[in-house]
Design an enzyme around this catalytic site. Structure first.
Site, PDB file in Angstrom:
ATOM      1  N   ARG A1213      43.802  -6.382  95.937  1.00  0.00           N
ATOM      2  CA  ARG A1213      43.424  -5.139  96.586  1.00  0.00           C
ATOM      3  C   ARG A1213      42.585  -5.479  97.805  1.00  0.00           C
ATOM      4  O   ARG A1213      41.715  -6.367  97.752  1.00  0.00           O
ATOM      5  CB  ARG A1213      42.629  -4.211  95.639  1.00  0.00           C
ATOM      6  CG  ARG A1213      43.458  -3.561  94.536  1.00  0.00           C
ATOM      7  CD  ARG A1213      44.473  -2.585  95.106  1.00  0.00           C
ATOM      8  NE  ARG A1213      45.214  -1.887  94.069  1.00  0.00           N
ATOM      9  CZ  ARG A1213      46.337  -2.304  93.528  1.00  0.00           C
ATOM     10  NH1 ARG A1213      46.849  -3.463  93.924  1.00  0.00           N
ATOM     11  NH2 ARG A1213      46.954  -1.596  92.596  1.00  0.00           N
ATOM     12  N   GLU A1242      45.804   1.708 103.963  1.00  0.00           N
ATOM     13  CA  GLU A1242      47.255   1.510 103.957  1.00  0.00           C
ATOM     14  C   GLU A1242      47.947   2.848 104.188  1.00  0.00           C
ATOM     15  O   GLU A1242      47.560   3.843 103.574  1.00  0.00           O
ATOM     16  CB  GLU A1242      47.699   0.907 102.616  1.00  0.00           C
ATOM     17  CG  GLU A1242      47.170  -0.490 102.375  1.00  0.00           C
ATOM     18  CD  GLU A1242      47.634  -1.074 101.046  1.00  0.00           C
ATOM     19  OE1 GLU A1242      48.457  -0.425 100.361  1.00  0.00           O
ATOM     20  OE2 GLU A1242      47.174  -2.162 100.678  1.00  0.00           O
ATOM     21  N   HIS A1261      52.205  -4.296 101.518  1.00  0.00           N
ATOM     22  CA  HIS A1261      51.962  -4.092 100.080  1.00  0.00           C
ATOM     23  C   HIS A1261      53.285  -4.125  99.295  1.00  0.00           C
ATOM     24  O   HIS A1261      53.683  -3.165  98.639  1.00  0.00           O
ATOM     25  CB  HIS A1261      51.236  -2.771  99.811  1.00  0.00           C
ATOM     26  CG  HIS A1261      50.502  -2.785  98.501  1.00  0.00           C
ATOM     27  ND1 HIS A1261      49.385  -2.023  98.255  1.00  0.00           N
ATOM     28  CD2 HIS A1261      50.710  -3.466  97.343  1.00  0.00           C
ATOM     29  CE1 HIS A1261      48.943  -2.226  97.030  1.00  0.00           C
ATOM     30  NE2 HIS A1261      49.736  -3.108  96.448  1.00  0.00           N
TER      31      HIS A1261
END
Length: 1295
Positions: A1213, A1242, A1261
């Site tokens: 993360r 994000e 991601h």
């Protein structure tokens, strides 16, 4: 100055001057923890100084203490104790030194063990002499316990060491009656011998103060009297309450009638005085209560009044199972019998006579015997219903084909109706006559079973002789098996050696396995509760070559020590379970653990966990039954978590056992108290309806469905009585039920373990007044399950569904108006920009970044168009309590929450619950105290006797001596119709149509952009009942959930979602489901980034594509010999390490909680600090979970420690790393390269500085993204939504 050796001090021990030796001994005592190994080399010298007469008493004690400590560190605890005893005052002084706490506790523990052993020998063998020094230490322990208020510890040591004088002293000091109750429970629930147990109970009984209406120890006294079963001790207690406190006398009588044996109760009835005047009427009433008639009548009224049997469940089973198959016919017969047990409602049988008529032979026997379960305890009406089926008076053949099966089943049913209440009554004589006059072996079989069950524990020598004659005279396998069981039932708990020898001898002589098995289990009944008195018989049976006799030996051991949790017995059963050559014996050994451990059910899952995973399916099957029986009615989640996977076992009879056990564990649980209830019910329906499922599994599912709704949903299964003593009938019933493996009709005996759960209040005239009381718990926590709704054809309403996803493309559809508007039909597709979703709050929405979701080709295409969703009214908050009336169902876990209003007219004369302190919070699912006794029949005192009272009318007539007249054969096989009202079905309801397709039930909207503003998010999501949330990027916090009144279900991906406040959602009634995952996408992506960064793949790729003239512009970093540093060594860290080792890398690891042992187990080198890892590593990879503790775990100062040649990887993360500091380090070339898949915000903003750096490899991601993972994510998401729409949600995430 730090001392490095004890050699100098040790040298002083050899000096001639005593003063120097004494000084050395004192000094060495302080040095033992550090230099014990060195000092131990001089232990002989130290012992000689201890024995020397030239030293002072103080030095003598110091030498003994020194020797004791050295032996302690050497692990020679007996020697350590011996010298500690001789150390006298020196040891006592050492007890206060915190440096030697462990040493002192170990020595004291050994002292207690030695004292207990010596006292036991002294009391049992007359041998053994107590060391006076040991006596001094033990007396000191007792004094310390009393001084510190550790009374229970003192009582425990006193019980172990046979020091009842200490128990008496503790009570005289405290006058705390609860300590006497604690002593009673300790001696009853642990493995003390039978003789010592009785000695302690007889010692305790006179210590209890005389009982009064406000006493808290009424149930303790009841338990003692039931255990001792001595009328001589019981009569004085009852007579002391007459006539002054007759209500409490009646309460004692009701409680004794529940737990006492027939012989014990009959002795009390016989020995009670007749009395004069008012006392005469009281004694008459006491005799009536002790006979059991009143309890039967009251519980029958309770079960009839509250019958909540769901007929539609039975109808579903009937329509699913082929009635001409005997196994399926038996399955439905047993399911119906369990669900209607004790309710006297035979409506299902009367409405399905055609199905009933398909029974043949033994199916007919089982179906007829089921009437005994349905009418259990209803003597009068039961006799009338069974009359048409019972054999003729002369026992001759009726000439009707198959009549013998109905006759045998009816006699068995007669025994079930009178279970445990028939000894010495007219029904016993009737069954004896039927047994002697019967010529057909099937009739003999039924008569023998009926006689055994009705005369259970009656010790009738006449009944035993009749059964023995039936066995010896015919040597019929069918009749002999039942006779074997019945002989043991009649002689239950006697331990009679003569009858036992007869049974063993015949079992060895006969060739019939059925007879051997019946006699083997009968022997187990004979030694019920005899503990050490049964040891010789157990050893004899377990040594037999015949596995059936060893099978009986297992049950003999289990029943002899039932409820004691005896360690020796448990170990012996576990040994048999893994070593015996017979699968049947091994299965029985595992099952029998339940009978030893049922008083502490939370222990059982831990004990059978490994057995449930055995390679042997019989052992696994035994584990299922052990969990079901021991944890019955508890809803224990640990047991359910073991059983649920076993419903998918590859072996059919293991699945069968798991289904049955789940029904036992979940009986009387609610959907609020047990999260597994709904899914288990749905599983039963699925298995029963699946024609491709194995018959044994479907049979188990039917039985489980019957058990989970037993007794009209008003009974539990309990092997303990309400007072906490053993429930003999229940234990016997469950042992017989376990024999269904060989003989299905014995499954009916499970009904012997059904205990009605309700508050049944009666006044001094044994009438039931109308009154209310309060349950201080949420009503849903202990509510009845919802009734099954009859399926009807109706218009299916679509449920609007929203899908939030980073990977979903917009496919919103608009339909043009109809042709009458003269417009060409076109489909316009609104092109939305691809976007991604933020990880943290931000006021801006994201831009053009996203990817493709399989949902765009699946869920989003399931329905065309969208309909406006119905607005669901807000749910009213559930009250924290509810008012209940007399004769209401109250489940065992609910008892501590009950209160009678202080100003109420009727007050109970004993405590409602054995738990004296009401809980402050509702229990968690499956979390029950060890004992949850109380409830049942309560005698209440009328506080306003002058006012007129209202009573609940009774309809049950009790006549236990009634027997039928000579019965004629049944005409047509129909049962007599009952006049009581039953359940009415809507005959006009339309037949169920085929279920609607998924597309017809939902309409789907897909949103791919992220909205962080809560007001805008509410405006978008407010209409939807179902929302699909992709991972954690849209936050469903409490504030948002409060503003979505229509929301009922959130479907997310993965097993966890930190972006959803699951606990708050659950409190609002919003369910959250998750999914599993597939493949190793994250692990693969970690190494993709490592390799891409090390070999500069992105740089070279862009150069080649840009037609750069320089062919090669970088030098890749080789991995062999490099050090990989893992921040976090969980599953992903360990998997990453394995691959690194394949590359020839060295792997080290650190995390705040990592230990050297865990690191070694993971194959990772342990480093003590984060700084050491960062300084030593060539590649650093982050594998931590984001939390408050790990936010910015990697700071600017940490990044400064990295080598300039290091590579930094983060796939966990973004916020775990200080992103600004990381950008600065990368920009200044403080490290060689980085590979990042996660970021603070994000999608990564277009102007983010990371986008302009050439020494970092970025991915959007993608760590969790793969075809395997998405296949699982979205297929299970669709399954979860469909299951929710069907009312059986699955894969729920528990907050």
């Amino acid at each position: 100055m730090v001392q490095s050796s004890a050699a100098g001090v040790l040298a002083l021990l050899s000096e001639p001057e005593p003063v120097l030796k004494e000084h050395a001994l004192r000094a060495l005592n302080a040095l033992v923890p550090q230099f014990w190994a060195e000092i131990s080399e001089q232990i002989e010298l130290i012992e000689s100084l201890y024995e020397s007469s030239e030293l002072s008493k103080e030095a003598h004690d110091a030498a003994a203490l020194l020797a004791s400590k050295v032996y302690y560190y050497l692990g020679e605890y007996d020697e350590a104790l011996s010298f500690a005893l001789s150390a006298g005052a020196a040891f006592e002084a050492e007890a206060s030194n915190p440096q030697y706490v462990e040493y002192v506790e170990t020595v004291i523990s050994k002292a207690i063990d030695r004292y207990v052993h010596a006292r036991t020998q002294e009391k049992t063998d007359g041998e053994g002499k107590i060391d006076p020094k040991l006596q001094v230490i033990i007396e000191g322990i007792f004094r310390k316990c009393l001084r510190d208020g550790e009374y229970k510890q003192a009582i425990g040591i006193a019980l172990e060491s046979r020091r009842l004088d200490v128990v008496s002293h503790v009570y005289e000091t405290t006058k705390d009656v609860s300590l006497l109750s604690y002593t009673m429970e300790a001696v009853l629930d642990t493995g003390f011998s039978l003789s010592y147990r009785d000695q302690v109970l007889k010692f305790l009984l006179p210590l209890f103060p005389p009982p009064a209406s406000e006493s808290t120890h009424v149930q303790s006294l009841t338990r003692i009297l039931v255990t001792l079963s001595s009328s001589a001790l019981t009569i004085p207690l009852l007579t002391s309450l007459v006539p002054g406190n007759k209500l409490l006398a009646y309460q004692f009588a009701f409680d004794l009638a529940e737990g006492g044996s027939q012989e014990f109760l009959e002795a009390i009835r016989t020995e009670l005085p007749n009395g004069e005047g008012e006392a005469e009427a009281i004694y008459t009433t006491l005799r009536k209560i002790l006979g059991g008639q009143e309890s039967v009548k009251l519980f029958l009224e309770f079960l009839k009044l509250n019958n909540k049997t769901d007929i539609l469940i039975l109808k579903h089973t009937k329509e699913s199972l082929e009635p001409r198959s005997s196994i399926y016919h038996n399955a439905l017969t047993l399911q119906n019998a369990f669900m209607h047990a004790g309710t006297t409602s035979d409506i299902f049988l009367r409405e399905n006579l055609e199905w009933l008529g398909l029974a043949s032979n033994w199916s007919k026997f089982t179906a007829t015997a089921a009437l005994g379960v349905i009418h259990k305890g209803h003597f009068q009406e039961g006799m009338n219903i069974l009359g048409p089926y019972l054999p003729q008076a002369n026992g001759g053949d009726t000439g009707i084909p198959g009549a013998s099966y109905s006759e045998g089943g009816a006699l068995y049913a007669l025994g079930l109706i009178h279970a445990g209440c028939g000894s010495g009554r007219q029904v016993e004589g009737y069954l004896r006559d039927a047994l002697k006059s019967a010529t057909a072996e099937v009739v003999q079989h039924g008569a023998a079973l009926g006689l055994g069950v009705a005369g259970m524990g009656g010790k009738s020598s006449d009944s035993y002789e009749d059964l023995k004659q039936a066995l010896f005279s015919s040597d019929s396998a069918i009749a002999g098996e039942a006779a074997g069981y019945a002989m043991g039932l009649v002689m239950l708990g006697t331990g009679n050696e003569d009858t036992s020898d007869e049974m063993v001898t015949y079992a060895k002589e006969t060739q019939h396995e059925k007879i051997i098995r019946g006699l083997a289990v009968g022997l187990a009944f004979t030694y019920y509760g005899r503990q050490e008195q049964a040891d010789s018989m157990v050893a004899k049976l377990l040594d037999e070559k015949d596995p059936i006799l060893r099978y009986g030996g297992v049950y003999t051991l289990a029943l002899a020590y039932a409820g004691t949790a005896n360690n020796v017995a448990v170990r012996k059963l576990l040994h048999i379970a893994v070593s015996d050559t017979s699968d049947d014996v091994r299965r029985a050994a595992v099952t029998s653990l339940a009978f030893l451990l049922f008083k502490n059910p939370s222990q059982v899952p831990r004990i059978v966990q490994l057995l449930s995973e055995s390679y042997n399916p019989h052992v696994r099957c035994g584990a299922t039954l052990a969990l079901g029986i021991a944890c019955a009615g508890t809803g224990l989640q640990d047991a359910i978590e073991i059983l649920e996977p076993m419903t998918k076992d590859s072996v059919d009879f293991v699945r069968q056992g798991a289904f049955i056990a789940l029904g036992m564990v979940l009986v009387e649980q609610s959907e609020a108290s047990s999260p597994s209830l709904a899914s288990t019910r749905a599983l039963y329906n699925k298995i029963i309806a699946d024609k491709h499922e194995d018959p044994m599994a479907r049979f188990g599912a039917a039985l489980g469905q019957g058990l989970i709704d037993a007794g009209g949903r008003n009974v539990t299964i309990s092997l303990s009585s309400r007072a906490g003593s053993k429930n003999t009938r229940a234990i016997v019933g469950m042992v017989l039920f376990c024999q269904f493996w060989y003989w299905y009709p014995l499954a009916h005996c499970a009904a012997l373990a059904f205990e009605p759960t309700g508050i049944v209040g009666v006044d001094g005239d044994l009438k039931a007044p109308k009154f209310d009381f309060v349950s201080n718990a949420r009503p849903s926590l202990f509510a009845y399950p919802s009734a099954t709704k009859a399926p009807k054809k109706e218009t299916v309403t679509k449920v609007a569904t929203a899908v939030l996803s980073t990977t979903a493309k917009a496919k919103a559809r608009e339909k043009k108006k109809a042709a009458e508007e003269e417009a060409m039909e076109t489909d316009e597709k609104e092109q939305k920009k691809d976007t991604d979703v933020e990880m943290k709050a931000d006021d801006t929405t994201s831009g053009k970044h996203g990817d493709v979701s399989p949902l765009s080709g699946s869920l989003s295409n399931l329905a065309e168009g969208s309909t406006a969703p119905e607005t669901r009214p807000k749910r009213k908050p559930e009250p924290a309590f509810e008012t209940l009336s007399n004769f209401s169902r109250v489940v065992p876990a609910q008892l501590p929450y009950l209160t009678f209003p202080p100003d109420g007219r009727y007050q109970p004369v004993r405590a409602v619950s054995t738990v004296t302190t009401p809980p402050k919070t509702a229990p968690k699912a499956g979390a029950l105290p060890k004992q949850m006794g109380g409830g049942g029949i309560l005698v209440v005192s009328d506080q306003r006797p002058g006012e007129p009272a209202e009573f609940i009318p009774f309809t049950t007539i009790v006549d236990p001596n009634a027997v039928p007249a000579a019965a004629a054969p049944a005409a047509g096989g129909a049962t007599a119709a009952s006049s009581q009202p039953h359940i009415a079905l809507d005959e006009n309801a339309p037949e169920v149509g085929p279920p609607g397709s998924f597309e017809e039930r939902v309409s789907i909207d897909v949103f791919t952009d992220t909205i962080s503003d809560e007001d805008a998010l509410v405006a978008r999501l407010e209409p939807y009942q179902i929302i699909c949330a992709m991972r954690e990027r849209t936050k469903f916090r409490a504030s948002l959930l409060d503003r979505l009144p229509n929301l009922a279900f959130i479907a997310t991906t993965g097993r966890k979602n930190a972006g959803i406040d699951v606990a708050y959602a659950k409190s609002k009634g919003v369910l959250v489901s998750g999914t599993d995952g597939g493949g190793n996408s994250t692990l693969e992506h970690i190494w993709a980034l490592i390799l891409a960064a090390a070999r500069h793949i992105a740089t070279e790729d862009s150069g080649v594509k840009a037609c750069r003239q320089l062919w090669q512009s970088t030098i890749p970093i080789g991995l062999r010999g490099k050090t990989l540093g893992l921040v976090g060594v969980g599953y992903l860290g360990q998997s990453t390490a394995k691959i690194a080792l394949a590359f020839g890398m060295k792997v080290i690891g650190w995390s705040p909680n990592l230990t050297p042992e865990r690191a070694e187990a993971a194959g990772v080198g342990f480093v003590k600090s984060k700084a050491e890892l960062l300084q030593s590593s060539d590649i650093v990879s982050i594998h931590m979970v984001l939390s408050e503790r790990t936010h910015h775990l990697i700071t600017a100062e940490d990044l400064a420690l990295l080598k300039r040649t290091a590579i930094f990887i983060n796939t966990s993360r973004g916020p775990i790393v200080d992103e600004d500091a990381l950008v600065e380090v990368i920009r200044k070339k403080g490290i060689a390269a980085a590979g990042l898949d996660v970021f603070d915000l994000e999608p990564l903003p277009l102007d983010h500085p990371l986008r302009g750096l050439d020494n970092v490899t970025l991915s959007p991601h993608m760590g969790y993204v793969s075809d395997d993972n998405y296949k699982v994510f979205w297929s299970q998401t669709v399954e979860n939504i469909a299951a929710f729409l069907e009312g059986a949600p699955r894969r729920l995430i528990d907050g």
